[in-house]
Write a protein that holds these residues in place. Structure first.
Motif, PDB file in Angstrom:
ATOM      1  N   ASP A   1      43.292  41.470  46.075  1.00  0.00           N
ATOM      2  CA  ASP A   1      43.585  42.536  45.103  1.00  0.00           C
ATOM      3  C   ASP A   1      42.454  42.691  44.087  1.00  0.00           C
ATOM      4  O   ASP A   1      42.115  43.813  43.690  1.00  0.00           O
ATOM      5  CB  ASP A   1      44.893  42.236  44.375  1.00  0.00           C
ATOM      6  CG  ASP A   1      46.103  42.360  45.290  1.00  0.00           C
ATOM      7  OD1 ASP A   1      45.974  43.021  46.348  1.00  0.00           O
ATOM      8  OD2 ASP A   1      47.156  41.769  44.966  1.00  0.00           O
ATOM      9  N   LEU A   2      41.850  41.591  43.662  1.00  0.00           N
ATOM     10  CA  LEU A   2      40.795  41.666  42.651  1.00  0.00           C
ATOM     11  C   LEU A   2      39.535  42.329  43.187  1.00  0.00           C
ATOM     12  O   LEU A   2      38.857  43.076  42.455  1.00  0.00           O
ATOM     13  CB  LEU A   2      40.465  40.260  42.130  1.00  0.00           C
ATOM     14  CG  LEU A   2      41.522  39.644  41.215  1.00  0.00           C
ATOM     15  CD1 LEU A   2      41.202  38.188  40.934  1.00  0.00           C
ATOM     16  CD2 LEU A   2      41.618  40.439  39.896  1.00  0.00           C
ATOM     17  N   VAL A   3      39.188  42.083  44.456  1.00  0.00           N
ATOM     18  CA  VAL A   3      38.010  42.725  45.048  1.00  0.00           C
ATOM     19  C   VAL A   3      38.187  44.236  45.059  1.00  0.00           C
ATOM     20  O   VAL A   3      37.260  44.998  44.722  1.00  0.00           O
ATOM     21  CB  VAL A   3      37.754  42.189  46.465  1.00  0.00           C
ATOM     22  CG1 VAL A   3      36.690  43.021  47.185  1.00  0.00           C
ATOM     23  CG2 VAL A   3      37.325  40.728  46.411  1.00  0.00           C
TER      24      VAL A   3
ATOM     25  N   SER B   1      31.297  36.487  43.907  1.00  0.00           N
ATOM     26  CA  SER B   1      32.330  35.622  44.480  1.00  0.00           C
ATOM     27  C   SER B   1      32.872  34.652  43.438  1.00  0.00           C
ATOM     28  O   SER B   1      34.086  34.420  43.348  1.00  0.00           O
ATOM     29  CB  SER B   1      31.756  34.842  45.672  1.00  0.00           C
ATOM     30  OG  SER B   1      31.360  35.714  46.704  1.00  0.00           O
ATOM     31  N   THR B   2      31.966  34.073  42.631  1.00  0.00           N
ATOM     32  CA  THR B   2      32.387  33.134  41.588  1.00  0.00           C
ATOM     33  C   THR B   2      33.255  33.841  40.547  1.00  0.00           C
ATOM     34  O   THR B   2      34.277  33.307  40.093  1.00  0.00           O
ATOM     35  CB  THR B   2      31.148  32.514  40.910  1.00  0.00           C
ATOM     36  OG1 THR B   2      30.368  31.838  41.894  1.00  0.00           O
ATOM     37  CG2 THR B   2      31.565  31.535  39.825  1.00  0.00           C
ATOM     38  N   LYS B   3      32.845  35.053  40.182  1.00  0.00           N
ATOM     39  CA  LYS B   3      33.601  35.829  39.197  1.00  0.00           C
ATOM     40  C   LYS B   3      35.023  36.106  39.703  1.00  0.00           C
ATOM     41  O   LYS B   3      36.000  35.941  38.961  1.00  0.00           O
ATOM     42  CB  LYS B   3      32.873  37.147  38.934  1.00  0.00           C
ATOM     43  CG  LYS B   3      33.595  38.098  37.996  1.00  0.00           C
ATOM     44  CD  LYS B   3      32.820  39.405  37.841  1.00  0.00           C
ATOM     45  CE  LYS B   3      33.607  40.403  36.994  1.00  0.00           C
ATOM     46  NZ  LYS B   3      32.890  41.697  36.867  1.00  0.00           N
ATOM     47  N   ILE B   4      35.130  36.523  40.948  1.00  0.00           N
ATOM     48  CA  ILE B   4      36.445  36.824  41.528  1.00  0.00           C
ATOM     49  C   ILE B   4      37.295  35.562  41.604  1.00  0.00           C
ATOM     50  O   ILE B   4      38.490  35.565  41.277  1.00  0.00           O
ATOM     51  CB  ILE B   4      36.282  37.451  42.921  1.00  0.00           C
ATOM     52  CG1 ILE B   4      35.618  38.844  42.797  1.00  0.00           C
ATOM     53  CG2 ILE B   4      37.615  37.550  43.642  1.00  0.00           C
ATOM     54  CD1 ILE B   4      36.454  39.856  42.047  1.00  0.00           C
TER      55      ILE B   4
ATOM     56  N   LYS C   1      37.124  32.802  39.808  1.00  0.00           N
ATOM     57  CA  LYS C   1      37.534  32.373  38.473  1.00  0.00           C
ATOM     58  C   LYS C   1      38.676  33.225  37.939  1.00  0.00           C
ATOM     59  O   LYS C   1      39.665  32.715  37.391  1.00  0.00           O
ATOM     60  CB  LYS C   1      36.335  32.447  37.532  1.00  0.00           C
ATOM     61  CG  LYS C   1      36.651  31.961  36.120  1.00  0.00           C
ATOM     62  CD  LYS C   1      35.411  32.031  35.237  1.00  0.00           C
ATOM     63  CE  LYS C   1      35.744  31.550  33.824  1.00  0.00           C
ATOM     64  NZ  LYS C   1      34.571  31.616  32.932  1.00  0.00           N
ATOM     65  N   GLU C   2      38.566  34.526  38.121  1.00  0.00           N
ATOM     66  CA  GLU C   2      39.616  35.425  37.626  1.00  0.00           C
ATOM     67  C   GLU C   2      40.916  35.219  38.383  1.00  0.00           C
ATOM     68  O   GLU C   2      42.010  35.277  37.800  1.00  0.00           O
ATOM     69  CB  GLU C   2      39.153  36.884  37.739  1.00  0.00           C
ATOM     70  CG  GLU C   2      40.113  37.866  37.075  1.00  0.00           C
ATOM     71  CD  GLU C   2      39.592  39.300  37.049  1.00  0.00           C
ATOM     72  OE1 GLU C   2      40.375  40.208  36.728  1.00  0.00           O
ATOM     73  OE2 GLU C   2      38.386  39.499  37.359  1.00  0.00           O
ATOM     74  N   ALA C   3      40.814  34.960  39.655  1.00  0.00           N
ATOM     75  CA  ALA C   3      42.014  34.718  40.451  1.00  0.00           C
ATOM     76  C   ALA C   3      42.739  33.460  39.969  1.00  0.00           C
ATOM     77  O   ALA C   3      43.969  33.446  39.856  1.00  0.00           O
ATOM     78  CB  ALA C   3      41.645  34.576  41.924  1.00  0.00           C
ATOM     79  N   LEU C   4      41.977  32.421  39.647  1.00  0.00           N
ATOM     80  CA  LEU C   4      42.581  31.189  39.155  1.00  0.00           C
ATOM     81  C   LEU C   4      43.234  31.406  37.790  1.00  0.00           C
ATOM     82  O   LEU C   4      44.304  30.855  37.499  1.00  0.00           O
ATOM     83  CB  LEU C   4      41.514  30.087  39.050  1.00  0.00           C
ATOM     84  CG  LEU C   4      41.038  29.486  40.382  1.00  0.00           C
ATOM     85  CD1 LEU C   4      39.805  28.626  40.153  1.00  0.00           C
ATOM     86  CD2 LEU C   4      42.153  28.667  41.011  1.00  0.00           C
TER      87      LEU C   4
END
Length: 477
Positions: A443-445, A427-430, A432-435
């Protein structure tokens, strides 16, 4: 000695001396001295009709008790009761002009009532105003009483009437928020903590939450108001009952209970009760609790409706008036703003009541007049504020459903809903990447192959994000 002349005035006397009183006035010399001595505020007794009603009921109950004890003739008792009944029905309130804020622990107010009732009773008996031999403000209307028991009793009765009125208007405001909660129940939005995006909720939950925190206060208000039903009538000057006959206190309290239909009780210790104003402190605190919550709600209304284009804009407040003398098209949230200011005033009044309450000395609190003024004023202000907020704001609020949905779709915070399934690290990875990329969490998931689209849609379904749920979904990796 009281005398009359042909100049349109009557002469009345007291401890200080003689004064001319206009024949047109029902009040007498002691009221006149109070008018002259206490030109303090714009808060006059005749602006608080429920307090005047409390005074008249108190004097009526005392008259009934005194008649039963043989201290008043039937003619005097009947005339006093009729005069009180007329005042209760709203007559002669203009004859109560004294300032609510006064020295003397309320003696001016008590004598104002005594004099108006005595002079009206004299007229009923066929006598002239000022002919106090037949019905005296002190010897008959104030028989078996002191200001120190009659005045607080009148405040208690008047405040209980005020409380009942307050609750009617408060309930209507709560119901207005509840209706909006139901109306907006299906509109998904983003909740916020510390002004930052938090997790999804519905706009309906926002408004039903407002209603719930206000409804919680009903119990506290009623508990505080119930203290007003315990009185110290029969205490007379300091609680010893001097100048009252045995049985007077019980008879008077029974009469007051009969007149009002309330469960009025005599205090267990009249000495303690005569200097104790904690019921006024307690009710002011109950009003303050409501004010703090209403203030929070109005702040939220202003924030959540801010814009219309560059703010949060989740819903629209009714446009009540142009908002600027220089900026065309500007409309301000004037109704929540005025309610904010009412709340500040009520909170300030509570501090005044608290300070005055702790100022009791020995067997009396001489500061009770300002306590009464503050509590009566706070109730009146909040009633007017409740009605204005309800009819000119809450009832007319409309939702910006598209804006709310857009916020949810673009928010990083929906990753919180994924946390129980994909874990905190993913969740943290997603997030951070979204920001960093501006891509959506959704979309990232899918891009990272963490969940199938079907499972992702199930987790992010509105009904699964606004309440506790158990989903049997496992991440792909």
């Amino acid at each position: 000695m009281e005398t009359t002349n042909n100049t349109g005035f009557r002469v009345e006397s007291d401890l200080i001396g003689q004064r001319e009183i206009p024949d047109s006035d029902l009040y007498g010399v002691q009221t006149l001295r109070g008018i002259e001595n206490f030109e303090i505020s714009k808060f006059h007794l005749n602006e608080y009709p429920l307090f005047i009603k409390g005074l008249a009921i108190t004097k009526m109950g005392a008259a009934r008790a005194n008649y039963e004890l043989g201290l008043l003739t039937k003619q005097q008792a009947d005339a006093i009761e009729q005069a009180c009944r007329e005042i209760i029905d709203g007559k002669y309130h203009d004859q109560f002009p004294v300032d609510m804020i006064q020295g003397g622990a309320g003696t001016t107010t008590n004598m104002n009532a005594n004099e108006v009732i005595a002079n009206r009773a004299l007229e009923i008996m066929g006598h002239k105003r000022g002919e106090y031999t037949y019905c005296s403000p002190n010897d008959h209307v104030n028989c078996s009483q002191s200001t120190n028991d009659a005045y607080p009793t009148a405040i208690h009765i008047g405040m209980y009437f005020s409380h009942l009125r307050y609750m009617e208007h408060f309930e209507k405001l709560i119901e207005s928020f509840e209706r909006k909660g139901k109306e907006f129940a299906s509109i998904l939005k983003i909740g916020r903590t510390q002004l930052e995006d938090a997790v999804p909720m519905t706009l309906g939950q926002t408004f039903s939450g407002f209603a719930a925190i206000l409804r919680d206060e009903i119990k506290h208000l009623n508990e505080a108001a119930n203290d007003f039903l315990t009185i110290n009538m029969g205490a007379t000057a300091i609680g010893t009952g001097i100048c009252a006959e045995p049985g007077y206190a019980e008879k008077c309290v029974a009469a007051l209970a009969e007149i009002t239909g309330w469960d009025i009780k005599l205090s267990d210790n009249l000495v303690g009760a005569t200097s104790d104003t904690s019921c006024l402190v307690g009710y002011a605190s109950a009003l303050k609790r409501v004010a703090v919550k209403v203030n929070k709600i109005c702040n939220d209304l202003r924030l959540l409706a801010s814009g219309p284009r560059c703010g949060l804009g989740e819903f629209n407040l009714p446009a009540m008036q142009p908002g600027s003398s220089i900026m065309p098209g500007k409309v301000n949230p004037v109704i929540p703003e005025v309610m904010n200011q009412i709340c500040y005033k009520v909170i300030g009044n509570e501090l005044c009541v608290t300070m005055a309450g702790e100022a009791a000395q020995m067997e009396l609190n001489a500061m009770e007049p300002v306590m009464a003024q503050c509590d009566f004023e706070s109730v009146d202000l909040m009633i007017n504020g409740f009605d204005t907020l309800r009819t000119r704001c809450v009832d007319g609020i409309t939702a910006n459903a598209d804006r709310c949905r857009e916020e949810v779709r673009n928010s990083i915070c929906i990753v919180t809903a994924l946390n129980p399934v994909i874990g905190y690290k993913n969740s943290t990875k997603i997030a951070k990447e979204a920001l960093e990329t501006g891509k959506s969490v959704y979309d990232l998931v899918l891009e990272h192959g963490i969940l199938t689209q079907k499972d992702l849609d199930t987790i992010l379904a509105p009904e699964n994000m606004i309440k506790p749920v158990k989903l049997d979904i496992k991440p792909l990796k």
